[in-house]
Design a protein around this motif. Structure first.
Motif, PDB file in Angstrom:
ATOM      1  N   ASP A 140       7.054  -6.960   1.942  1.00 53.52           N
ATOM      2  CA  ASP A 140       8.568  -6.369   1.818  1.00 53.52           C
ATOM      3  C   ASP A 140       8.886  -7.233   0.264  1.00 53.52           C
ATOM      4  OD1 ASP A 140       8.682  -4.637   3.893  1.00 53.52           O
ATOM      5  OD2 ASP A 140       9.573  -6.248   4.824  1.00 53.52           O
ATOM      6  N   GLY A 141       8.249  -8.565  -0.028  1.00 54.14           N
ATOM      7  CA  GLY A 141       8.534  -9.433  -1.275  1.00 54.14           C
ATOM      8  C   GLY A 141       7.688  -9.332  -2.271  1.00 54.14           C
ATOM      9  N   ALA A 142       7.049 -10.545  -2.595  1.00 56.43           N
ATOM     10  CA  ALA A 142       6.326 -10.768  -3.599  1.00 56.43           C
ATOM     11  C   ALA A 142       5.022  -9.833  -3.755  1.00 56.43           C
ATOM     12  CB  ALA A 142       5.802 -12.236  -3.887  1.00 56.43           C
ATOM     13  N   TRP A 143       4.580  -9.339  -2.558  1.00 55.29           N
ATOM     14  CA  TRP A 143       2.992  -8.657  -2.497  1.00 55.29           C
ATOM     15  C   TRP A 143       3.345  -7.271  -2.149  1.00 55.29           C
ATOM     16  CZ3 TRP A 143      -1.194 -10.386  -4.487  1.00 55.29           C
ATOM     17  CH2 TRP A 143      -1.191 -11.623  -4.855  1.00 55.29           C
ATOM     18  N   SER A 144       4.746  -6.611  -2.599  1.00 60.58           N
ATOM     19  CA  SER A 144       4.958  -5.142  -2.556  1.00 60.58           C
ATOM     20  C   SER A 144       3.831  -4.385  -3.081  1.00 60.58           C
ATOM     21  CB  SER A 144       6.420  -4.947  -2.834  1.00 60.58           C
ATOM     22  OG  SER A 144       6.394  -4.967  -3.908  1.00 60.58           O
ATOM     23  N   ASP A 145       3.356  -4.859  -4.283  1.00 64.67           N
ATOM     24  CA  ASP A 145       2.261  -4.042  -5.049  1.00 64.67           C
ATOM     25  C   ASP A 145       1.084  -3.749  -4.077  1.00 64.67           C
ATOM     26  OD1 ASP A 145       1.752  -2.453  -7.366  1.00 64.67           O
ATOM     27  OD2 ASP A 145       0.518  -4.139  -7.728  1.00 64.67           O
ATOM     28  N   LEU A 146       0.861  -4.536  -3.282  1.00 58.06           N
ATOM     29  CA  LEU A 146      -0.446  -4.655  -2.233  1.00 58.06           C
ATOM     30  C   LEU A 146      -0.184  -3.480  -1.651  1.00 58.06           C
ATOM     31  CD1 LEU A 146      -2.306  -7.266  -0.507  1.00 58.06           C
ATOM     32  CD2 LEU A 146      -1.817  -4.844   0.580  1.00 58.06           C
ATOM     33  N   GLY A 147       0.917  -3.250  -0.710  1.00 58.38           N
ATOM     34  CA  GLY A 147       1.417  -1.993   0.015  1.00 58.38           C
ATOM     35  C   GLY A 147       1.411  -0.792  -0.739  1.00 58.38           C
ATOM     36  N   ALA A 148       1.872  -0.707  -2.072  1.00 57.78           N
ATOM     37  CA  ALA A 148       2.227   0.408  -2.742  1.00 57.78           C
ATOM     38  C   ALA A 148       0.708   0.853  -3.075  1.00 57.78           C
ATOM     39  CB  ALA A 148       2.854   0.039  -3.980  1.00 57.78           C
ATOM     40  N   ASP A 149      -0.301  -0.006  -3.447  1.00 53.90           N
ATOM     41  CA  ASP A 149      -1.828   0.172  -4.042  1.00 53.90           C
ATOM     42  C   ASP A 149      -2.238   0.798  -2.686  1.00 53.90           C
ATOM     43  OD1 ASP A 149      -3.559  -0.028  -6.347  1.00 53.90           O
ATOM     44  OD2 ASP A 149      -4.598  -1.056  -5.034  1.00 53.90           O
ATOM     45  N   VAL A 150      -2.125   0.351  -1.477  1.00 54.48           N
ATOM     46  CA  VAL A 150      -2.898   1.090  -0.355  1.00 54.48           C
ATOM     47  C   VAL A 150      -2.505   2.419  -0.480  1.00 54.48           C
ATOM     48  CG1 VAL A 150      -3.043   0.751   2.159  1.00 54.48           C
ATOM     49  CG2 VAL A 150      -3.280  -1.073   0.638  1.00 54.48           C
ATOM     50  N   GLY A 151      -1.026   2.749  -0.498  1.00 51.61           N
ATOM     51  CA  GLY A 151      -0.674   4.226  -0.589  1.00 51.61           C
ATOM     52  C   GLY A 151      -1.438   4.968  -1.541  1.00 51.61           C
ATOM     53  N   ARG A 152      -1.475   4.345  -2.853  1.00 48.26           N
ATOM     54  CA  ARG A 152      -2.082   5.175  -3.872  1.00 48.26           C
ATOM     55  C   ARG A 152      -3.521   5.430  -3.672  1.00 48.26           C
ATOM     56  NH1 ARG A 152       1.431   1.696  -6.967  1.00 48.26           N
ATOM     57  NH2 ARG A 152      -0.182  -0.128  -7.208  1.00 48.26           N
ATOM     58  N   ALA A 153      -4.386   4.445  -2.978  1.00 43.76           N
ATOM     59  CA  ALA A 153      -5.568   4.556  -2.633  1.00 43.76           C
ATOM     60  C   ALA A 153      -5.985   5.651  -1.660  1.00 43.76           C
ATOM     61  CB  ALA A 153      -6.109   3.125  -1.880  1.00 43.76           C
ATOM     62  N   ALA A 154      -5.044   6.375  -0.801  1.00 39.79           N
ATOM     63  CA  ALA A 154      -5.120   7.167  -0.045  1.00 39.79           C
ATOM     64  C   ALA A 154      -5.473   8.605  -0.681  1.00 39.79           C
ATOM     65  CB  ALA A 154      -3.949   7.396   0.919  1.00 39.79           C
ATOM     66  N   ARG A 155      -5.227   8.676  -1.792  1.00 32.72           N
ATOM     67  CA  ARG A 155      -5.408   9.884  -2.832  1.00 32.72           C
ATOM     68  C   ARG A 155      -7.119  10.152  -2.770  1.00 32.72           C
ATOM     69  NH1 ARG A 155      -4.744   9.991  -9.270  1.00 32.72           N
ATOM     70  NH2 ARG A 155      -6.026  11.963  -9.757  1.00 32.72           N
ATOM     71  N   TRP A 156      -7.902   9.218  -2.773  1.00 30.69           N
ATOM     72  CA  TRP A 156      -9.367   9.305  -2.530  1.00 30.69           C
ATOM     73  C   TRP A 156      -9.897   9.263  -1.178  1.00 30.69           C
ATOM     74  CZ3 TRP A 156      -6.557   6.553  -6.408  1.00 30.69           C
ATOM     75  CH2 TRP A 156      -6.885   7.060  -7.693  1.00 30.69           C
ATOM     76  N   GLY A 157      -9.370   9.408  -0.253  1.00 37.00           N
ATOM     77  CA  GLY A 157      -9.922   9.417   1.202  1.00 37.00           C
ATOM     78  C   GLY A 157     -10.137   8.019   1.821  1.00 37.00           C
ATOM     79  N   ASP A 158     -11.063   8.208   2.813  1.00 35.81           N
ATOM     80  CA  ASP A 158     -11.439   7.239   3.680  1.00 35.81           C
ATOM     81  C   ASP A 158     -12.842   6.681   3.263  1.00 35.81           C
ATOM     82  OD1 ASP A 158      -9.358   6.943   5.025  1.00 35.81           O
ATOM     83  OD2 ASP A 158      -9.834   8.643   6.467  1.00 35.81           O
ATOM     84  N   ASP A 159     -13.717   7.426   2.260  1.00 33.74           N
ATOM     85  CA  ASP A 159     -14.902   7.044   2.185  1.00 33.74           C
ATOM     86  C   ASP A 159     -15.230   5.561   1.544  1.00 33.74           C
ATOM     87  OD1 ASP A 159     -15.948   9.611   2.986  1.00 33.74           O
ATOM     88  OD2 ASP A 159     -16.214  10.236   0.920  1.00 33.74           O
ATOM     89  N   GLY A 160     -14.401   5.140   0.755  1.00 34.28           N
ATOM     90  CA  GLY A 160     -14.616   3.706   0.353  1.00 34.28           C
ATOM     91  C   GLY A 160     -14.386   2.742   1.275  1.00 34.28           C
ATOM     92  N   LEU A 161     -13.568   2.836   2.426  1.00 38.08           N
ATOM     93  CA  LEU A 161     -13.200   1.935   3.187  1.00 38.08           C
ATOM     94  C   LEU A 161     -14.384   2.095   4.368  1.00 38.08           C
ATOM     95  CD1 LEU A 161     -11.500   0.107   4.970  1.00 38.08           C
ATOM     96  CD2 LEU A 161     -10.381   2.027   5.772  1.00 38.08           C
ATOM     97  N   ILE A 162     -14.907   3.252   4.900  1.00 44.24           N
ATOM     98  CA  ILE A 162     -15.796   3.657   5.443  1.00 44.24           C
ATOM     99  C   ILE A 162     -17.181   2.649   5.083  1.00 44.24           C
ATOM    100  CG2 ILE A 162     -17.701   5.199   6.497  1.00 44.24           C
ATOM    101  CD1 ILE A 162     -15.079   7.221   6.596  1.00 44.24           C
ATOM    102  N   ASP A 163     -17.580   3.094   3.816  1.00 39.75           N
ATOM    103  CA  ASP A 163     -18.543   2.395   3.032  1.00 39.75           C
ATOM    104  C   ASP A 163     -18.495   0.788   3.139  1.00 39.75           C
ATOM    105  OD1 ASP A 163     -19.810   4.708   2.924  1.00 39.75           O
ATOM    106  OD2 ASP A 163     -19.220   5.124   0.909  1.00 39.75           O
ATOM    107  N   ASP A 164     -17.143   0.382   2.721  1.00 39.13           N
ATOM    108  CA  ASP A 164     -17.028  -1.079   2.924  1.00 39.13           C
ATOM    109  C   ASP A 164     -17.407  -1.675   4.261  1.00 39.13           C
ATOM    110  OD1 ASP A 164     -16.551  -1.737   0.383  1.00 39.13           O
ATOM    111  OD2 ASP A 164     -14.349  -2.065   0.749  1.00 39.13           O
ATOM    112  N   ASP A 165     -16.957  -0.898   5.130  1.00 42.56           N
ATOM    113  CA  ASP A 165     -16.885  -1.541   6.523  1.00 42.56           C
ATOM    114  C   ASP A 165     -18.674  -1.504   7.036  1.00 42.56           C
ATOM    115  OD1 ASP A 165     -14.383  -2.174   7.222  1.00 42.56           O
ATOM    116  OD2 ASP A 165     -14.188  -0.586   8.519  1.00 42.56           O
ATOM    117  N   VAL A 166     -19.326  -0.610   6.805  1.00 46.07           N
ATOM    118  CA  VAL A 166     -20.641  -0.316   7.064  1.00 46.07           C
ATOM    119  C   VAL A 166     -21.538  -1.457   6.278  1.00 46.07           C
ATOM    120  CG1 VAL A 166     -22.625   1.125   6.996  1.00 46.07           C
ATOM    121  CG2 VAL A 166     -20.646   2.182   7.459  1.00 46.07           C
TER     122      VAL A 166
END
Length: 290
Positions: free
Chosen positions: A194-220
């Motif tokens: 909610d404060g100094a790192w609000s850009d992190l949450g906003a960037d996670v939201g922007r990342a949704a544009r490209w779907g889940d493949d990056g996160l899936i491949d990271d976890d694997v």
């Protein structure tokens, strides 16, 4: 900040970012001939993003770096933020990708810093390219998967990583019904978002544009052999960990500390997974002293 699509030898594209050379007042200037420092003598930081994010360096990182005369470069890992997929990638593959990005920006040697999912990828460069990566900071970063300790213990929501142990198809099926568990975060984590790192949450939201493949491949990639051993890393590494982290528990930091040849641990007693990022300015000072 400028962005660039870096074409790799295998035909893939990586979306990359560069704040440009800076001095402590935040002004831009020409790069030095060796690519390491700007005209004021400041070093270069390669930022490795968390999971999921777009790859653009976060505003608090850029601000803290600029105040210290540090140029920041970064890139989106495969399937994130406009970067091409890399099927069956392992963590170690990030090493060559990071060097290709540095080459594209005319950077020779650089420090590396990674948060959460970015931590293992920051270590990859130090393992495979010790001539390019001078020191590493990992913040709330995972340890390599092992059965020598309970890798999942203390994780509030380990379902994605457990599925990843069964392979990509299982992890992709899990993603179809996965929901965020707010109990992963402490009150101080939400305060940071909610404060100094609000850009992190906003960037996670922007990342949704490209779907889940990056996160899936990271976890694997996290849940299988990384393609390098921690013992291969000869450069200094700072391991930063929140005592209350429910996403990546403290046992991961302890394992990394015990298996990295030249490691220092900063245990943040009051921090969780996000609030621990408040140490970034101090961690940059640690890198500057290396």
């Amino acid at each position: 900040m400028t962005s660039l699509d870096v074409r790799l030898a295998d035909g893939r594209l990586l979306r990359a970012y560069d704040t440009g050379p800076v001095d402590p007042a935040g002004s831009t200037g020409p790069a030095s001939p060796d690519g390491r420092a700007d005209a004021a003598g400041g070093p270069v930081l390669m930022w490795h993003h968390g999971s999921p994010q777009t790859g653009a360096p976060l505003a608090p990182v850029v601000a803290a770096a600029a105040a210290r005369g540090i140029r920041v470069i970064s890139y989106a890992r495969p399937s994130y933020g406009g970067s091409s997929p890399l099927p069956d990638r392992d963590v170690g593959s990030a090493a060559d990708d990071a060097v290709a990005v540095a080459d594209a920006f005319g950077v020779d040697t650089f420090h590396a810093m990674g948060a959460s999912g970015g931590g293992p990828h920051a270590l990859a460069g130090a393992a495979r390219h010790p001539d390019r990566v001078t020191a590493v900071v990992t913040l709330a970063g995972l340890a390599p998967f092992t059965e020598r300790f309970d890798w999942f213990a203390g994780m509030r929501a380990p379902g994605g990583l457990r599925a990843a142990r069964e392979g990509r198809a299982a992890r992709a099926r899990y993603a179809e019904t996965d929901e965020f568990d707010p109990e992963q975060f402490l009150p101080v984590d939400f305060a940071a978002l909610d404060g100094a790192w609000s850009d992190l949450g906003a960037d996670v939201g922007r990342a949704a544009r490209w779907g889940d493949d990056g996160l899936i491949d990271d976890d694997v990639a996290f849940a299988k052999p990384w393609g390098f051993e921690l013992g291969e890393i000869a450069v200094p590494v700072l391991v930063v960990q929140g005592e209350g982290d429910r996403v990546v528990p403290r046992t991961h930091a302890s394992w990394n500390l015990a298996h990295l040849p030249e490691a220092t641990l900063w245990m943040r007693l009051d921090d969780g997974h996000v609030s621990v990022l408040g140490v970034v300015p101090d961690a940059l000072d640690w890198l500057l002293a290396r």
